[in-house]
Write a protein that holds these residues in place. Structure first.
Motif, mmCIF file in Angstrom:
data_model
loop_
_atom_site.group_PDB
_atom_site.id
_atom_site.type_symbol
_atom_site.label_atom_id
_atom_site.label_comp_id
_atom_site.label_asym_id
_atom_site.label_seq_id
_atom_site.Cartn_x
_atom_site.Cartn_y
_atom_site.Cartn_z
ATOM 1 N N SER A 108 -3.045 -30.464 -22.763
ATOM 2 C CA SER A 108 -4.112 -30.955 -21.747
ATOM 3 C C SER A 108 -5.227 -31.567 -22.607
ATOM 4 C CB SER A 108 -4.507 -29.978 -20.939
ATOM 5 O OG SER A 108 -5.321 -29.036 -21.518
ATOM 6 N N ARG A 109 -5.613 -31.152 -23.625
ATOM 7 C CA ARG A 109 -6.960 -31.888 -24.341
ATOM 8 C C ARG A 109 -6.633 -32.978 -25.112
ATOM 9 N NH1 ARG A 109 -9.206 -26.127 -27.185
ATOM 10 N NH2 ARG A 109 -10.145 -25.300 -25.273
ATOM 11 N N ILE A 110 -5.708 -33.485 -25.355
ATOM 12 C CA ILE A 110 -5.248 -34.767 -25.678
ATOM 13 C C ILE A 110 -4.724 -35.879 -24.590
ATOM 14 C CG2 ILE A 110 -4.783 -34.003 -28.104
ATOM 15 C CD1 ILE A 110 -1.882 -34.629 -27.528
ATOM 16 N N LYS B 23 -10.241 -32.307 -17.728
ATOM 17 C CA LYS B 23 -8.921 -31.933 -18.216
ATOM 18 C C LYS B 23 -8.562 -30.374 -18.113
ATOM 19 C CE LYS B 23 -9.767 -34.692 -22.261
ATOM 20 N NZ LYS B 23 -10.075 -34.712 -23.918
ATOM 21 N N GLY B 24 -7.399 -29.937 -17.727
ATOM 22 C CA GLY B 24 -7.105 -28.729 -17.635
ATOM 23 C C GLY B 24 -5.626 -28.560 -17.439
ATOM 24 N N GLU C 232 -9.904 -24.909 -16.639
ATOM 25 C CA GLU C 232 -10.337 -26.153 -17.121
ATOM 26 C C GLU C 232 -10.215 -26.092 -18.658
ATOM 27 O OE1 GLU C 232 -14.771 -27.925 -17.208
ATOM 28 O OE2 GLU C 232 -13.784 -27.553 -15.114
ATOM 29 N N THR C 233 -10.008 -26.943 -19.224
ATOM 30 C CA THR C 233 -9.912 -27.108 -20.890
ATOM 31 C C THR C 233 -10.610 -28.273 -21.376
ATOM 32 O OG1 THR C 233 -8.053 -28.871 -20.985
ATOM 33 C CG2 THR C 233 -7.266 -26.410 -20.929
ATOM 34 N N GLY C 234 -11.372 -28.808 -20.878
ATOM 35 C CA GLY C 234 -12.487 -29.722 -21.116
ATOM 36 C C GLY C 234 -12.765 -30.552 -19.996
ATOM 37 N N GLN D 160 -7.705 -38.297 -27.777
ATOM 38 C CA GLN D 160 -7.401 -38.694 -26.529
ATOM 39 C C GLN D 160 -6.261 -39.641 -26.572
ATOM 40 O OE1 GLN D 160 -8.580 -37.132 -23.723
ATOM 41 N NE2 GLN D 160 -7.152 -38.274 -22.447
ATOM 42 N N VAL E 56 -2.869 -25.661 -23.483
ATOM 43 C CA VAL E 56 -4.212 -26.232 -23.646
ATOM 44 C C VAL E 56 -4.395 -27.192 -24.759
ATOM 45 C CG1 VAL E 56 -6.423 -25.150 -24.711
ATOM 46 C CG2 VAL E 56 -5.141 -23.785 -22.819
ATOM 47 N N ALA E 57 -3.686 -27.156 -25.462
ATOM 48 C CA ALA E 57 -3.740 -28.226 -26.708
ATOM 49 C C ALA E 57 -3.101 -29.512 -25.883
ATOM 50 C CB ALA E 57 -2.886 -27.840 -27.737
#
Length: 135
Positions: free
Chosen positions: A66-68, A116-117, A111-113, A29, A63-64
Motif C-alpha cells: 500500500s505504501r508504494i 494510503k492504507g 492507514e499506512t501513510g 510511489q 502495508v508495504a
C-alpha cells in the motif's frame, strides 16, 4: 544477497541490476498506470490473529504494497471480536453440505501513510468462534 543484486541509481528511478525490467520509483510511489488492486487471503493476520510468521507476512506485505501505491485488501477469518473492526452489514449465504451457511463481512481500515492504507476484511461465521484460532 550480493552487492551485484543491490539496486543501482539511474536518473530518478532505481533499477534492479539482476532484472533491468524491474523499475522501482526512488520516492517509493508507483505511477498511476502501474498500481494494482491486491487481495491477500490468509488464515491469520497480525495483530488480529497470530500463531506464527504467516500473520506477520500477511500484515507487513499488505502495508508495504500500500505504501508504494497499490490498493490492498486482506481477508481473514474473524475468530473473535477485534477492537476497531465493525460489521459492514453485508451478509452472504453459501450452500455447503446440503445446507446454507451465512457469513457476515466486517471491516477495519489501517492507514499506512497519507491517502494510503489497507482494508482488512474479516469473514464472520459461527465455525470460527471457538477457543483458539485452530480449535
Amino acid at each position: 544477497v550480493t552487492s551485484s543484486d543491490l539496486p543501482i541509481v539511474s536518473e530518478d528511478k532505481l533499477k534492479v541490476k539482476s532484472d533491468p525490467d524491474v523499475v522501482i520509483p526512488e520516492k517509493g510511489q508507483l505511477p498511476e498506470g502501474e498500481r494494482l488492486n491486491i487481495v491477500i487471503v490468509s488464515s491469520e493476520i497480525s495483530p488480529y490473529s497470530k500463531s506464527g510468521g504467516l500473520a506477520d507476512v500477511a500484515d507487513k506485505l499488505g502495508v508495504a504494497m500500500s505504501r508504494i501505491g497499490h490498493r490492498v485488501m486482506t481477508v481473514a477469518p474473524m475468530y473473535k471480536n477485534y477492537p476497531g473492526v465493525e460489521p459492514t452489514g453485508v451478509k452472504r449465504t453459501f450452500g455447503l453440505w446440503d445446507c446454507g451457511h451465512t457469513v457476515e463481512y466486517c471491516h477495519e481500515y489501517e492507514e499506512t501513510g497519507p491517502e494510503k492504507g489497507v482494508d482488512h476484511i474479516f469473514v464472520k461465521h459461527p465455525c470460527f468462534e471457538r477457543k483458539g484460532m485452530y480449535g
